[in-house]
Write a protein that holds these residues in place. Structure first.
Motif, PDB file in Angstrom:
ATOM      1  N   GLY A   1      30.716  17.595  -2.328  1.00  0.00           N
ATOM      2  CA  GLY A   1      30.092  17.543  -1.016  1.00  0.00           C
ATOM      3  C   GLY A   1      28.587  17.546  -1.066  1.00  0.00           C
ATOM      4  O   GLY A   1      27.966  17.714  -2.123  1.00  0.00           O
ATOM      5  N   TRP A   2      28.023  17.325   0.085  1.00  0.00           N
ATOM      6  CA  TRP A   2      26.577  17.385   0.296  1.00  0.00           C
ATOM      7  C   TRP A   2      26.287  18.395   1.395  1.00  0.00           C
ATOM      8  O   TRP A   2      26.939  18.385   2.448  1.00  0.00           O
ATOM      9  CB  TRP A   2      26.029  16.015   0.689  1.00  0.00           C
ATOM     10  N   TYR A   3      25.325  19.229   1.120  1.00  0.00           N
ATOM     11  CA  TYR A   3      24.835  20.209   2.073  1.00  0.00           C
ATOM     12  C   TYR A   3      23.335  20.002   2.204  1.00  0.00           C
ATOM     13  O   TYR A   3      22.714  19.362   1.363  1.00  0.00           O
ATOM     14  CB  TYR A   3      25.130  21.628   1.584  1.00  0.00           C
ATOM     15  N   ARG A   4      22.764  20.554   3.267  1.00  0.00           N
ATOM     16  CA  ARG A   4      21.319  20.449   3.434  1.00  0.00           C
ATOM     17  C   ARG A   4      20.765  21.732   4.024  1.00  0.00           C
ATOM     18  O   ARG A   4      21.458  22.478   4.706  1.00  0.00           O
ATOM     19  CB  ARG A   4      20.955  19.254   4.320  1.00  0.00           C
ATOM     20  N   GLN A   5      19.485  21.934   3.732  1.00  0.00           N
ATOM     21  CA  GLN A   5      18.793  23.108   4.256  1.00  0.00           C
ATOM     22  C   GLN A   5      17.400  22.701   4.694  1.00  0.00           C
ATOM     23  O   GLN A   5      16.586  22.258   3.873  1.00  0.00           O
ATOM     24  CB  GLN A   5      18.720  24.219   3.226  1.00  0.00           C
ATOM     25  N   ALA A   6      17.155  22.843   5.979  1.00  0.00           N
ATOM     26  CA  ALA A   6      15.848  22.564   6.539  1.00  0.00           C
ATOM     27  C   ALA A   6      15.023  23.846   6.530  1.00  0.00           C
ATOM     28  O   ALA A   6      15.588  24.952   6.517  1.00  0.00           O
ATOM     29  CB  ALA A   6      15.988  22.017   7.951  1.00  0.00           C
ATOM     30  N   PRO A   7      13.701  23.736   6.568  1.00  0.00           N
ATOM     31  CA  PRO A   7      12.856  24.939   6.563  1.00  0.00           C
ATOM     32  C   PRO A   7      13.221  25.882   7.698  1.00  0.00           C
ATOM     33  O   PRO A   7      13.340  25.463   8.852  1.00  0.00           O
ATOM     34  CB  PRO A   7      11.450  24.369   6.734  1.00  0.00           C
TER      35      PRO A   7
ATOM     36  N   ARG B   1      21.606  26.856   5.198  1.00  0.00           N
ATOM     37  CA  ARG B   1      22.207  25.680   4.578  1.00  0.00           C
ATOM     38  C   ARG B   1      23.467  25.308   5.364  1.00  0.00           C
ATOM     39  O   ARG B   1      24.255  26.158   5.750  1.00  0.00           O
ATOM     40  CB  ARG B   1      22.563  25.986   3.117  1.00  0.00           C
ATOM     41  N   GLU B   2      23.640  23.996   5.578  1.00  0.00           N
ATOM     42  CA  GLU B   2      24.774  23.529   6.356  1.00  0.00           C
ATOM     43  C   GLU B   2      25.495  22.392   5.651  1.00  0.00           C
ATOM     44  O   GLU B   2      24.884  21.627   4.889  1.00  0.00           O
ATOM     45  CB  GLU B   2      24.330  23.053   7.741  1.00  0.00           C
ATOM     46  N   MET B   3      26.771  22.282   5.909  1.00  0.00           N
ATOM     47  CA  MET B   3      27.571  21.204   5.345  1.00  0.00           C
ATOM     48  C   MET B   3      27.202  19.902   6.025  1.00  0.00           C
ATOM     49  O   MET B   3      27.074  19.832   7.251  1.00  0.00           O
ATOM     50  CB  MET B   3      29.061  21.502   5.518  1.00  0.00           C
ATOM     51  N   VAL B   4      27.050  18.861   5.229  1.00  0.00           N
ATOM     52  CA  VAL B   4      26.803  17.526   5.751  1.00  0.00           C
ATOM     53  C   VAL B   4      28.071  16.686   5.664  1.00  0.00           C
ATOM     54  O   VAL B   4      28.514  16.095   6.641  1.00  0.00           O
ATOM     55  CB  VAL B   4      25.658  16.837   4.985  1.00  0.00           C
ATOM     56  N   ALA B   5      28.637  16.636   4.455  1.00  0.00           N
ATOM     57  CA  ALA B   5      29.845  15.831   4.240  1.00  0.00           C
ATOM     58  C   ALA B   5      30.541  16.314   2.982  1.00  0.00           C
ATOM     59  O   ALA B   5      29.879  16.736   2.028  1.00  0.00           O
ATOM     60  CB  ALA B   5      29.492  14.349   4.109  1.00  0.00           C
ATOM     61  N   THR B   6      31.860  16.239   3.005  1.00  0.00           N
ATOM     62  CA  THR B   6      32.637  16.575   1.820  1.00  0.00           C
ATOM     63  C   THR B   6      33.695  15.511   1.576  1.00  0.00           C
ATOM     64  O   THR B   6      34.092  14.794   2.501  1.00  0.00           O
ATOM     65  CB  THR B   6      33.339  17.945   1.941  1.00  0.00           C
TER      66      THR B   6
ATOM     67  N   ASP C   1      16.974  15.008  10.313  1.00  0.00           N
ATOM     68  CA  ASP C   1      17.708  14.960   9.043  1.00  0.00           C
ATOM     69  C   ASP C   1      16.839  15.440   7.881  1.00  0.00           C
ATOM     70  O   ASP C   1      17.334  15.572   6.757  1.00  0.00           O
ATOM     71  CB  ASP C   1      18.187  13.533   8.756  1.00  0.00           C
ATOM     72  N   THR C   2      15.571  15.681   8.138  1.00  0.00           N
ATOM     73  CA  THR C   2      14.676  16.158   7.095  1.00  0.00           C
ATOM     74  C   THR C   2      15.147  17.501   6.558  1.00  0.00           C
ATOM     75  O   THR C   2      15.364  18.444   7.317  1.00  0.00           O
ATOM     76  CB  THR C   2      13.245  16.294   7.641  1.00  0.00           C
ATOM     77  N   ALA C   3      15.324  17.569   5.250  1.00  0.00           N
ATOM     78  CA  ALA C   3      15.849  18.784   4.611  1.00  0.00           C
ATOM     79  C   ALA C   3      15.910  18.570   3.101  1.00  0.00           C
ATOM     80  O   ALA C   3      15.714  17.443   2.619  1.00  0.00           O
ATOM     81  CB  ALA C   3      17.242  19.111   5.129  1.00  0.00           C
ATOM     82  N   VAL C   4      16.185  19.640   2.405  1.00  0.00           N
ATOM     83  CA  VAL C   4      16.575  19.530   0.998  1.00  0.00           C
ATOM     84  C   VAL C   4      18.093  19.357   0.966  1.00  0.00           C
ATOM     85  O   VAL C   4      18.819  20.156   1.576  1.00  0.00           O
ATOM     86  CB  VAL C   4      16.150  20.765   0.192  1.00  0.00           C
ATOM     87  N   TYR C   5      18.528  18.322   0.301  1.00  0.00           N
ATOM     88  CA  TYR C   5      19.951  18.015   0.223  1.00  0.00           C
ATOM     89  C   TYR C   5      20.491  18.468  -1.132  1.00  0.00           C
ATOM     90  O   TYR C   5      19.909  18.150  -2.186  1.00  0.00           O
ATOM     91  CB  TYR C   5      20.178  16.520   0.425  1.00  0.00           C
ATOM     92  N   TYR C   6      21.615  19.165  -1.085  1.00  0.00           N
ATOM     93  CA  TYR C   6      22.220  19.730  -2.287  1.00  0.00           C
ATOM     94  C   TYR C   6      23.604  19.151  -2.522  1.00  0.00           C
ATOM     95  O   TYR C   6      24.420  19.075  -1.589  1.00  0.00           O
ATOM     96  CB  TYR C   6      22.351  21.247  -2.164  1.00  0.00           C
TER      97      TYR C   6
ATOM     98  N   GLN D   1      14.706  16.367  -1.978  1.00  0.00           N
ATOM     99  CA  GLN D   1      14.059  16.378  -0.671  1.00  0.00           C
ATOM    100  C   GLN D   1      14.244  15.040   0.039  1.00  0.00           C
ATOM    101  O   GLN D   1      14.010  13.972  -0.543  1.00  0.00           O
ATOM    102  CB  GLN D   1      12.560  16.677  -0.823  1.00  0.00           C
ATOM    103  N   VAL D   2      14.633  15.124   1.289  1.00  0.00           N
ATOM    104  CA  VAL D   2      14.685  13.959   2.174  1.00  0.00           C
ATOM    105  C   VAL D   2      13.763  14.248   3.352  1.00  0.00           C
ATOM    106  O   VAL D   2      13.916  15.267   4.029  1.00  0.00           O
ATOM    107  CB  VAL D   2      16.111  13.680   2.665  1.00  0.00           C
ATOM    108  N   THR D   3      12.798  13.366   3.556  1.00  0.00           N
ATOM    109  CA  THR D   3      11.858  13.519   4.659  1.00  0.00           C
ATOM    110  C   THR D   3      11.903  12.272   5.511  1.00  0.00           C
ATOM    111  O   THR D   3      11.716  11.162   5.008  1.00  0.00           O
ATOM    112  CB  THR D   3      10.435  13.752   4.149  1.00  0.00           C
ATOM    113  N   VAL D   4      12.144  12.465   6.802  1.00  0.00           N
ATOM    114  CA  VAL D   4      12.211  11.350   7.747  1.00  0.00           C
ATOM    115  C   VAL D   4      11.054  11.489   8.717  1.00  0.00           C
ATOM    116  O   VAL D   4      10.961  12.476   9.453  1.00  0.00           O
ATOM    117  CB  VAL D   4      13.546  11.344   8.500  1.00  0.00           C
ATOM    118  N   SER D   5      10.177  10.511   8.707  1.00  0.00           N
ATOM    119  CA  SER D   5       9.005  10.545   9.581  1.00  0.00           C
ATOM    120  C   SER D   5       9.318   9.849  10.900  1.00  0.00           C
ATOM    121  O   SER D   5      10.079   8.886  10.953  1.00  0.00           O
ATOM    122  CB  SER D   5       7.819   9.887   8.899  1.00  0.00           C
TER     123      SER D   5
END
Length: 116
Positions: free
Chosen positions: A35-41, A45-50, A89-94, A111-115
């Motif tokens: 899976g992929w999780y993400r954590q924004a500042p 941390r939250e689940m994105v997809a598994t 969607d900006t966050a560190v993806y794990y 790191q994913v950063t969306v401007s």
């Protein structure tokens, strides 16, 4: 040695796309739910997809219809295709692996950063 190595993060404009990839060591990939999780500042941390070893997928409501998770069981990789990206969607993806023995493994994050 257990390893999860992510790649593919970066900076993209809103509406753009990115593809994340995670290479896993064979000893944990086989049979594991990946899976992929993400954590924004400042956020948890939250689940994105598994995706299970059989290919069943689960997505957070916030990414349904925009993100697609896939796995290649021959290459021990799991990818996350992210389309129509938004600033939120900006966050560190794990990358995450949950093994048949109920052990959890994490990658170092990308790191994913969306401007806007």
């Amino acid at each position: 040695q257990v390893q999860l190595v992510e790649s593919g993060g970066g900076l993209v404009q809103a509406g753009g796309s990115l593809r994340l990839s995670c290479a896993a060591s064979r000893n944990i990939f086989s049979g594991s739910r990946m899976g992929w999780y993400r954590q924004a500042p400042g956020k948890q941390r939250e689940m994105v997809a598994t995706i299970t070893s059989g290919g069943s997928t689960n997505y957070a409501d916030s990414v349904k219809g925009r993100f697609t998770v896939s796995r290649d069981n021959a290459k021990n990789t799991v990818d996350l295709q992210m389309n129509s990206l938004r600033p939120e969607d900006t966050a560190v993806y794990y990358c995450n692996a949950f093994s048949p023995r109920a052990l959890t493994y994490w990658g170092q994050g990308t790191q994913v950063t969306v401007s806007s």
